[in-house]
Design a protein around this motif. Structure first.
Motif, PDB file in Angstrom:
ATOM      1  N   TYR A  79       0.815  -1.221   0.000  1.00 26.78           N
ATOM      2  CA  TYR A  79       0.000   0.000   0.000  1.00 26.78           C
ATOM      3  C   TYR A  79       0.851   1.274   0.000  1.00 26.78           C
ATOM      4  CZ  TYR A  79      -4.632  -2.213   0.861  1.00 26.78           C
ATOM      5  OH  TYR A  79      -5.817  -2.917   0.759  1.00 26.78           O
ATOM      6  N   PRO A  80       1.771   1.446   0.955  1.00 17.34           N
ATOM      7  CA  PRO A  80       2.528   2.707   0.965  1.00 17.34           C
ATOM      8  C   PRO A  80       3.419   2.891  -0.256  1.00 17.34           C
ATOM      9  CG  PRO A  80       3.343   1.206   2.656  1.00 17.34           C
ATOM     10  CD  PRO A  80       2.077   0.630   2.152  1.00 17.34           C
ATOM     11  N   LEU A  81       3.974   1.805  -0.784  1.00 17.70           N
ATOM     12  CA  LEU A  81       4.816   1.927  -1.969  1.00 17.70           C
ATOM     13  C   LEU A  81       3.993   2.325  -3.182  1.00 17.70           C
ATOM     14  CD1 LEU A  81       7.220  -1.118  -1.499  1.00 17.70           C
ATOM     15  CD2 LEU A  81       7.839   1.301  -1.438  1.00 17.70           C
ATOM     16  N   ALA A  82       2.809   1.740  -3.319  1.00 16.17           N
ATOM     17  CA  ALA A  82       1.922   2.110  -4.419  1.00 16.17           C
ATOM     18  C   ALA A  82       1.504   3.576  -4.296  1.00 16.17           C
ATOM     19  CB  ALA A  82       0.692   1.206  -4.436  1.00 16.17           C
ATOM     20  N   ALA A  83       1.212   4.004  -3.069  1.00 17.74           N
ATOM     21  CA  ALA A  83       0.792   5.384  -2.833  1.00 17.74           C
ATOM     22  C   ALA A  83       1.909   6.367  -3.173  1.00 17.74           C
ATOM     23  CB  ALA A  83       0.360   5.560  -1.384  1.00 17.74           C
ATOM     24  N   ALA A  84       3.097   6.128  -2.654  1.00 20.58           N
ATOM     25  CA  ALA A  84       4.215   7.040  -2.891  1.00 20.58           C
ATOM     26  C   ALA A  84       4.531   7.139  -4.382  1.00 20.58           C
ATOM     27  CB  ALA A  84       5.445   6.583  -2.116  1.00 20.58           C
ATOM     28  N   THR A  85       4.474   6.015  -5.068  1.00 19.86           N
ATOM     29  CA  THR A  85       4.730   6.008  -6.515  1.00 19.86           C
ATOM     30  C   THR A  85       3.681   6.835  -7.247  1.00 19.86           C
ATOM     31  OG1 THR A  85       5.726   3.799  -6.360  1.00 19.86           O
ATOM     32  CG2 THR A  85       5.004   4.531  -8.538  1.00 19.86           C
ATOM     33  N   ALA A  86       2.413   6.659  -6.854  1.00 20.17           N
ATOM     34  CA  ALA A  86       1.327   7.397  -7.501  1.00 20.17           C
ATOM     35  C   ALA A  86       1.417   8.886  -7.197  1.00 20.17           C
ATOM     36  CB  ALA A  86      -0.012   6.845  -7.043  1.00 20.17           C
ATOM     37  N   PHE A  87       1.681   9.236  -5.941  1.00 20.79           N
ATOM     38  CA  PHE A  87       1.721  10.648  -5.557  1.00 20.79           C
ATOM     39  C   PHE A  87       2.868  11.381  -6.246  1.00 20.79           C
ATOM     40  CE2 PHE A  87      -0.173   9.301  -1.188  1.00 20.79           C
ATOM     41  CZ  PHE A  87      -1.361   8.969  -1.825  1.00 20.79           C
ATOM     42  N   ALA A  88       3.956  10.668  -6.507  1.00 22.23           N
ATOM     43  CA  ALA A  88       5.093  11.280  -7.195  1.00 22.23           C
ATOM     44  C   ALA A  88       4.733  11.670  -8.623  1.00 22.23           C
ATOM     45  CB  ALA A  88       6.278  10.324  -7.202  1.00 22.23           C
ATOM     46  N   SER A  89       3.666  11.084  -9.160  1.00 20.66           N
ATOM     47  CA  SER A  89       3.255  11.398 -10.530  1.00 20.66           C
ATOM     48  C   SER A  89       2.372  12.643 -10.600  1.00 20.66           C
ATOM     49  CB  SER A  89       2.487  10.210 -11.130  1.00 20.66           C
ATOM     50  OG  SER A  89       1.193  10.087 -10.534  1.00 20.66           O
ATOM     51  N   LEU A  90       1.944  13.153  -9.437  1.00 18.15           N
ATOM     52  CA  LEU A  90       1.131  14.361  -9.425  1.00 18.15           C
ATOM     53  C   LEU A  90       1.963  15.561  -9.891  1.00 18.15           C
ATOM     54  CD1 LEU A  90      -0.643  13.877  -5.967  1.00 18.15           C
ATOM     55  CD2 LEU A  90      -1.668  13.554  -8.230  1.00 18.15           C
ATOM     56  N   ALA A  91       1.288  16.550 -10.460  1.00 23.48           N
ATOM     57  CA  ALA A  91       2.006  17.736 -10.934  1.00 23.48           C
ATOM     58  C   ALA A  91       2.714  18.420  -9.774  1.00 23.48           C
ATOM     59  CB  ALA A  91       1.027  18.698 -11.594  1.00 23.48           C
ATOM     60  N   PRO A  92       3.976  18.813  -9.945  1.00 23.54           N
ATOM     61  CA  PRO A  92       4.697  19.512  -8.869  1.00 23.54           C
ATOM     62  C   PRO A  92       3.992  20.812  -8.500  1.00 23.54           C
ATOM     63  CG  PRO A  92       6.197  18.824 -10.624  1.00 23.54           C
ATOM     64  CD  PRO A  92       4.806  18.625 -11.136  1.00 23.54           C
ATOM     65  N   SER A  93       4.202  21.275  -7.277  1.00 19.55           N
ATOM     66  CA  SER A  93       3.595  22.527  -6.834  1.00 19.55           C
ATOM     67  C   SER A  93       4.177  23.696  -7.617  1.00 19.55           C
ATOM     68  CB  SER A  93       3.837  22.732  -5.336  1.00 19.55           C
ATOM     69  OG  SER A  93       5.220  22.847  -5.074  1.00 19.55           O
ATOM     70  N   THR A  94       3.485  24.810  -7.587  1.00 22.60           N
ATOM     71  CA  THR A  94       3.909  25.976  -8.360  1.00 22.60           C
ATOM     72  C   THR A  94       5.265  26.523  -7.910  1.00 22.60           C
ATOM     73  OG1 THR A  94       2.606  27.369  -6.857  1.00 22.60           O
ATOM     74  CG2 THR A  94       1.564  26.696  -8.923  1.00 22.60           C
ATOM     75  N   ASN A  95       5.638  26.258  -6.631  1.00 25.32           N
ATOM     76  CA  ASN A  95       6.940  26.750  -6.156  1.00 25.32           C
ATOM     77  C   ASN A  95       8.056  25.722  -6.348  1.00 25.32           C
ATOM     78  OD1 ASN A  95       6.434  24.839  -4.210  1.00 25.32           O
ATOM     79  ND2 ASN A  95       6.435  26.246  -2.478  1.00 25.32           N
ATOM     80  N   GLY A  96       7.746  24.608  -7.029  1.00 21.51           N
ATOM     81  CA  GLY A  96       8.758  23.600  -7.305  1.00 21.51           C
ATOM     82  C   GLY A  96       9.026  22.645  -6.163  1.00 21.51           C
ATOM     83  N   GLN A  97       8.249  22.745  -5.066  1.00 24.05           N
ATOM     84  CA  GLN A  97       8.431  21.872  -3.915  1.00 24.05           C
ATOM     85  C   GLN A  97       8.048  20.435  -4.261  1.00 24.05           C
ATOM     86  OE1 GLN A  97       9.549  22.201  -0.613  1.00 24.05           O
ATOM     87  NE2 GLN A  97       9.278  19.978  -0.733  1.00 24.05           N
ATOM     88  N   LYS A  98       8.905  19.503  -3.909  1.00 29.51           N
ATOM     89  CA  LYS A  98       8.597  18.092  -4.118  1.00 29.51           C
ATOM     90  C   LYS A  98       7.424  17.667  -3.239  1.00 29.51           C
ATOM     91  CE  LYS A  98      13.305  16.517  -5.225  1.00 29.51           C
ATOM     92  NZ  LYS A  98      14.364  15.542  -4.837  1.00 29.51           N
ATOM     93  N   PHE A  99       6.732  16.605  -3.652  1.00 29.77           N
ATOM     94  CA  PHE A  99       5.651  16.053  -2.840  1.00 29.77           C
ATOM     95  C   PHE A  99       6.258  15.364  -1.624  1.00 29.77           C
ATOM     96  CE2 PHE A  99       2.641  12.966  -1.383  1.00 29.77           C
ATOM     97  CZ  PHE A  99       1.405  13.545  -1.589  1.00 29.77           C
ATOM     98  N   ARG A 100       5.809  15.746  -0.422  1.00 26.32           N
ATOM     99  CA  ARG A 100       6.340  15.153   0.814  1.00 26.32           C
ATOM    100  C   ARG A 100       5.524  13.933   1.204  1.00 26.32           C
ATOM    101  NH1 ARG A 100       6.240  20.978   2.854  1.00 26.32           N
ATOM    102  NH2 ARG A 100       8.288  21.761   2.234  1.00 26.32           N
ATOM    103  N   PHE A 101       6.207  12.841   1.445  1.00 23.24           N
ATOM    104  CA  PHE A 101       5.554  11.604   1.871  1.00 23.24           C
ATOM    105  C   PHE A 101       6.149  11.213   3.214  1.00 23.24           C
ATOM    106  CE2 PHE A 101       4.750   7.033   2.087  1.00 23.24           C
ATOM    107  CZ  PHE A 101       3.469   6.921   1.555  1.00 23.24           C
ATOM    108  N   LEU A 102       5.388  11.436   4.297  1.00 21.47           N
ATOM    109  CA  LEU A 102       5.867  11.118   5.636  1.00 21.47           C
ATOM    110  C   LEU A 102       5.326   9.745   6.033  1.00 21.47           C
ATOM    111  CD1 LEU A 102       6.130  13.462   8.672  1.00 21.47           C
ATOM    112  CD2 LEU A 102       5.397  11.115   8.937  1.00 21.47           C
ATOM    113  N   TYR A 103       6.226   8.802   6.201  1.00 20.01           N
ATOM    114  CA  TYR A 103       5.846   7.435   6.544  1.00 20.01           C
ATOM    115  C   TYR A 103       6.055   7.202   8.037  1.00 20.01           C
ATOM    116  CZ  TYR A 103       5.853   2.329   6.644  1.00 20.01           C
ATOM    117  OH  TYR A 103       5.580   1.010   6.945  1.00 20.01           O
TER     118      TYR A 103
END
Length: 230
Positions: A93-117
């Motif tokens: 579950y968490p690996l699938a989620a992190a992989t999927a969330f990384a495919s979301l468009a980056p924020s306007t300020n260029g900040q990476k998507f944070r995944f806190l496990y």
């Protein structure tokens, strides 16, 4: 800010959810869950997922998550009816989620998507560790997940993985009174109260962390500092 939470029906995830909903910086909280969440807030959006969707994240689910700055992943348990189910929830579950969330468009300020496990102090560094006399299989699975998430973060442009490793979590309903007494009196250095833990995790997801593995003492100090801001 928009934040995703998994495990909101549990104690740690629920405490993080409550803190996010009360935070003026947070405009929306999306809860990914397999069952209903009892919280009432105009900021809250509950997305019910099937087992298949927790592993695949189809386009209509990703659409709900667009614009999120990060996710607090607090889903898990100490016991499962089978090791197969334990592995699915703890690793897949968490690996699938992190992989999927990384495919979301980056924020306007260029900040990476944070995944806190949310992991734990007692999860070993080595997934092949031996001599684990309690919850050995579950702790090795947790270690495998941490390792794979960290590798994914290094290999993925839009993903910032942060591992939280609290000790024994104490607070309302977290442990039997005897266990809490033992942790408080005999091993206070490897315990943490629920409130500062949730405060630390929420502050990390909103502001980021240069340290990508937060141990129990780190979380205690961070949580107290976050609570003192209020």
């Amino acid at each position: 800010m928009k934040v995703i939470v998994s495990g909101a029906t549990g104690r740690i995830g629920g405490a993080c959810l409550a803190r996010l909903l009360s935070n003026v910086q947070v405009t929306e909280v999306v809860v990914l869950t397999r069952r209903a969440v009892s919280a009432d807030s105009p900021k809250l959006r509950v997305v019910l997922l099937t087992d298949v969707e927790f592993l695949s994240y189809p386009a209509h689910v990703l659409k709900e998550l667009e614009g999120a700055v990060g996710c607090i992943w607090a889903m898990g348990a100490n016991s499962f009816p089978t090791l197969e189910l334990a592995r699915k929830v703890t690793v897949d579950y968490p690996l699938a989620a992190a992989t999927a969330f990384a495919s979301l468009a980056p924020s306007t300020n260029g900040q990476k998507f944070r995944f806190l496990y949310s992991s734990g102090t007692f999860v070993p560094e080595d997934p092949n560790a031996t001599g684990l006399w309690f919850l050995g299989d579950h702790r090795r699975m947790g270690s495998e997940t941490c390792q794979k998430l960290q590798n994914l973060s290094l290999a993925t442009e839009n993903l910032d993985v942060i591992i939280a490793k609290p000790g024994g979590v104490m607070g309302a309903g977290m442990a039997p009174p005897v266990a809490e007494w033992i942790m408080r009196c005999i091993a206070p250095s490897i315990s943490i109260q629920l409130e500062p833990l949730a405060a630390a995790e929420v502050d990390v997801i909103l502001n980021g962390s240069e340290n990508k593995v937060l141990q129990n003492d780190d979380l205690k100090a961070w949580g107290q500092k976050a609570l003192n801001k209020v």
